[in-house]
Structures are given as structure tokens and as C-alpha cells.
Scaffold this active site. Structure first.
Site, mmCIF file in Angstrom:
data_model
loop_
_atom_site.group_PDB
_atom_site.id
_atom_site.type_symbol
_atom_site.label_atom_id
_atom_site.label_comp_id
_atom_site.label_asym_id
_atom_site.label_seq_id
_atom_site.Cartn_x
_atom_site.Cartn_y
_atom_site.Cartn_z
ATOM 1 N N GLU A 122 0.691 -1.188 0.068
ATOM 2 C CA GLU A 122 0.010 -0.071 -0.034
ATOM 3 C C GLU A 122 0.757 1.252 0.028
ATOM 4 O O GLU A 122 1.836 1.313 0.336
ATOM 5 C CB GLU A 122 -0.979 0.046 1.156
ATOM 6 C CG GLU A 122 -2.352 -0.325 0.939
ATOM 7 C CD GLU A 122 -3.135 0.911 0.336
ATOM 8 O OE1 GLU A 122 -2.392 1.675 -0.572
ATOM 9 O OE2 GLU A 122 -4.364 1.018 0.624
ATOM 10 N N ASP A 123 0.347 2.271 -0.776
ATOM 11 C CA ASP A 123 1.071 3.590 -0.481
ATOM 12 C C ASP A 123 1.034 4.283 0.985
ATOM 13 O O ASP A 123 1.960 4.523 1.672
ATOM 14 C CB ASP A 123 0.679 4.630 -1.299
ATOM 15 C CG ASP A 123 -1.325 4.865 -1.759
ATOM 16 O OD1 ASP A 123 -1.701 4.037 -0.656
ATOM 17 O OD2 ASP A 123 -1.529 5.493 -2.357
ATOM 18 N N ASP A 126 -4.228 5.732 6.106
ATOM 19 C CA ASP A 126 -4.504 7.080 6.732
ATOM 20 C C ASP A 126 -5.773 6.687 7.687
ATOM 21 O O ASP A 126 -5.222 6.518 9.019
ATOM 22 C CB ASP A 126 -5.072 7.949 5.783
ATOM 23 C CG ASP A 126 -5.610 9.447 6.258
ATOM 24 O OD1 ASP A 126 -5.531 9.643 7.209
ATOM 25 O OD2 ASP A 126 -6.226 10.262 5.246
ATOM 26 N N PHE A 175 -1.468 16.194 4.023
ATOM 27 C CA PHE A 175 -1.980 15.628 2.504
ATOM 28 C C PHE A 175 -0.479 15.690 1.753
ATOM 29 O O PHE A 175 0.073 16.766 1.685
ATOM 30 C CB PHE A 175 -2.928 16.353 2.166
ATOM 31 C CG PHE A 175 -3.195 15.419 0.887
ATOM 32 C CD1 PHE A 175 -4.342 14.451 1.051
ATOM 33 C CD2 PHE A 175 -2.717 15.684 -0.456
ATOM 34 C CE1 PHE A 175 -4.722 13.668 -0.045
ATOM 35 C CE2 PHE A 175 -3.392 15.193 -1.736
ATOM 36 C CZ PHE A 175 -4.347 13.887 -1.390
ATOM 37 N N ARG A 188 1.706 12.334 -9.208
ATOM 38 C CA ARG A 188 2.230 10.870 -8.997
ATOM 39 C C ARG A 188 3.757 10.537 -9.502
ATOM 40 O O ARG A 188 4.429 9.814 -8.729
ATOM 41 C CB ARG A 188 1.451 10.063 -9.719
ATOM 42 C CG ARG A 188 0.111 9.759 -9.174
ATOM 43 C CD ARG A 188 -0.683 8.318 -9.795
ATOM 44 N NE ARG A 188 -2.091 8.469 -9.608
ATOM 45 C CZ ARG A 188 -2.862 8.017 -8.764
ATOM 46 N NH1 ARG A 188 -2.299 7.837 -7.528
ATOM 47 N NH2 ARG A 188 -4.316 8.199 -8.679
HETATM 48 P P1 IMP Z 1 -7.694 5.310 4.194
HETATM 49 O O1 IMP Z 1 -8.681 4.261 3.726
HETATM 50 O O2 IMP Z 1 -8.428 6.532 4.971
HETATM 51 O O3 IMP Z 1 -6.588 4.681 5.247
HETATM 52 O O4 IMP Z 1 -7.250 5.868 3.014
HETATM 53 C C1 IMP Z 1 -6.013 5.305 2.186
HETATM 54 C C2 IMP Z 1 -5.958 5.934 0.781
HETATM 55 O O5 IMP Z 1 -6.511 7.322 0.785
HETATM 56 C C3 IMP Z 1 -4.637 5.848 0.431
HETATM 57 O O6 IMP Z 1 -4.473 4.433 -0.322
HETATM 58 C C4 IMP Z 1 -4.416 7.031 -0.707
HETATM 59 O O7 IMP Z 1 -4.813 6.535 -1.968
HETATM 60 C C5 IMP Z 1 -5.625 8.072 -0.376
HETATM 61 N N1 IMP Z 1 -4.761 9.006 0.825
HETATM 62 C C6 IMP Z 1 -4.825 9.130 2.133
HETATM 63 N N2 IMP Z 1 -4.032 10.133 2.541
HETATM 64 C C7 IMP Z 1 -3.344 10.541 1.361
HETATM 65 C C8 IMP Z 1 -2.488 11.630 1.216
HETATM 66 O O8 IMP Z 1 -1.961 12.367 1.978
HETATM 67 N N3 IMP Z 1 -2.056 11.775 -0.288
HETATM 68 C C9 IMP Z 1 -2.622 11.157 -1.069
HETATM 69 N N4 IMP Z 1 -3.409 10.215 -0.948
HETATM 70 C C10 IMP Z 1 -3.814 9.829 0.250
HETATM 71 MG MG MG Z 2 -4.198 4.063 -2.370
#
Ligand code: IMP
Ligand code: MG
Length: 202
Positions: A122-123, A126, A175, A188
């Protein structure tokens, strides 16, 4: 087809200048949080941490599109193990600003992962909603093992309690973009992780 010995790179008219290593920051970036060099070094460390866990096993890397592409391809090269690569694409259902925790699969795996060792790449984690959904979904397919390697772990109030065994960097609740991560599909391909200038959001 040409024999391999006859394949040659076309020499450039002028030899390329040696790289200075200078980082040319995009105009929309306020601050470089993690440099290209720091990313490369941490990916090498993560690969070294993962290699003994998967040496001699049937490993499949599952990348989450699109954010994980840069990290996944670099990690796959650094692992220096036989492995397969597959991808899933997911999106949060409904209003993106108010993450409901409901995730939809836009592209599923091509591979059957039953009985195989899966490393989910995963990237960024959050709220953890995406990861929690993916783990439950993949676990239902009965892999031999399932672990998570996330490049970034955001210090955000975590709504979903999910295990992340391998983390590249812990970052503040900001962010970020670059190295696969986007804002409205932009940035990206920046080679570093950076924080956007507020003006870039408007
Ligand atoms: P989560 O479900 O809230 O954990 O969100 C995860 C997804 O939200 C990641 O896989 C990203 O695609 C996107 N995301 C969350 N924070 C960021 C950020 O700071 N920059 C870019 N994408 C983000
Ligand atoms: Mg993602």
C-alpha cells in the site's frame, strides 16, 4: 528476431552529463518531506527485512492501484526473490471527503491467491478503512499468509484498527503527494514525497 549480441543502445550524439543529484522541486510543492535518496534507502531496508521472510516461498505481491505503483516496482526489484505481481484497484464508496468505510473493488486480482503467500503493498494508511476492507477481502480467499507493507503511515486518528507489519515512514497528519501519491491524479511521478502549497488545492 535479432540475436541478443546485436542488441545495443543507440549512443546519444552527445554523452549525457553526469547526474548532480540536485532535486528540482515542482512549483506546487511547499516542502519535500522525504527525498528521493531517503525513499531509495528505506526501500532497500524494507526489502532486506522482507527477504528472509519470503526466501524459498511462493510469494505474490499485491499492489493497490494507483498509489502503490512506484513503491511496489522499486520494492519488487530490491527484493531479489522470485515473485509474482498482481494489482487491485479500489475506491471509497460515495462521498470521498467523508470516508464511509465502504470500499468498492474497481479491478480485482487476476490470480487465485489461495494457499499462497501474499504481501499487500500500500502507499499510505490514513483512516485504515481501505486496508481493513482489503485484508478482510483477501483473507476470505484463504492465502497461506497475508502481511502488509505500507510506504507511509499517517499519524491520523485511526478509525479502523488494522495491523501493518512493515512501514516505510511515519508521517505527520498532512496531505502528501509524489512517488505514486496524487492530488486529483496529479503529481504521481514526482520522485519524492512532498507537501502541496495550499494554492495548489484551489
Ligand atoms: P484510508 O482508507 O483512509 O486509510 O485511505 C487510504 C487511501 O487514501 C490511500 O491509499 C490513498 O489513496 C488515499 N490517501 C490518504 N492520505 C493521502 C495523502 O496524504 N495523499 C494522497 N493520497 C492519500
Ligand atoms: Mg491508495
Amino acid at each position: 528476431m535479432l540475436p541478443p549480441s546485436s542488441i545495443q543502445a543507440t549512443p546519444p550524439a552527445e554523452p549525457p552529463a553526469p547526474s548532480t543529484g540536485a532535486t528540482h522541486t515542482h512549483d506546487d510543492i511547499e516542502q519535500v518531506l522525504i527525498s528521493e535518496e531517503q525513499l531509495a534507502e528505506r526501500v532497500r531496508q524494507l526489502a532486506a527485512e522482507l527477504r528472509p521472510l519470503y526466501a524459498g516461498s511462493d510469494l505474490i505481491l499485491v499492489g493497490v492501484l494507483k498509489g502503490a505503483i512506484m513503491f511496489m516496482t522499486d520494492l519488487a526489484r530490491e527484493l531479489r526473490l522470485p515473485l509474482e505481481m498482481d494489482f487491485m484497484a479500489v475506491s471509497s464508496y460515495g462521498n470521498a471527503a467523508q470516508s464511509s468505510g465502504v470500499v468498492r473493488i474497481n479491478k480485482d486480482l487476476d490470480t487465485n491467491i489461495e494457499g499462497r503467500n501474499v504481501l499487500l503493498v500500500e502507499d499510505i494508511v490514513d483512516s485504515g478503512h481501505t486496508l481493513r476492507y482489503l485484508l478482510e477481502n483477501l483473507n476470505n480467499r484463504n492465502p497461506a499468509s497475508l502481511r502488509v507493507c505500507a510506504l507511509l503511515d499517517k499519524q491520523a486518528p485511526r478509525k479502523a484498527d488494522v495491523p501493518v507489519e512493515h512501514v516505510g515512514f511515519s508521517i505527520p497528519n498532512q496531505f502528501v503527494v509524489g512517488y505514486g501519491l496524487d492530488y486529483a491524479e496529479h503529481y504521481r511521478n514526482l520522485p519524492y514525497i512532498g507537501v502541496l502549497k495550499p494554492a495548489a488545492y484551489s
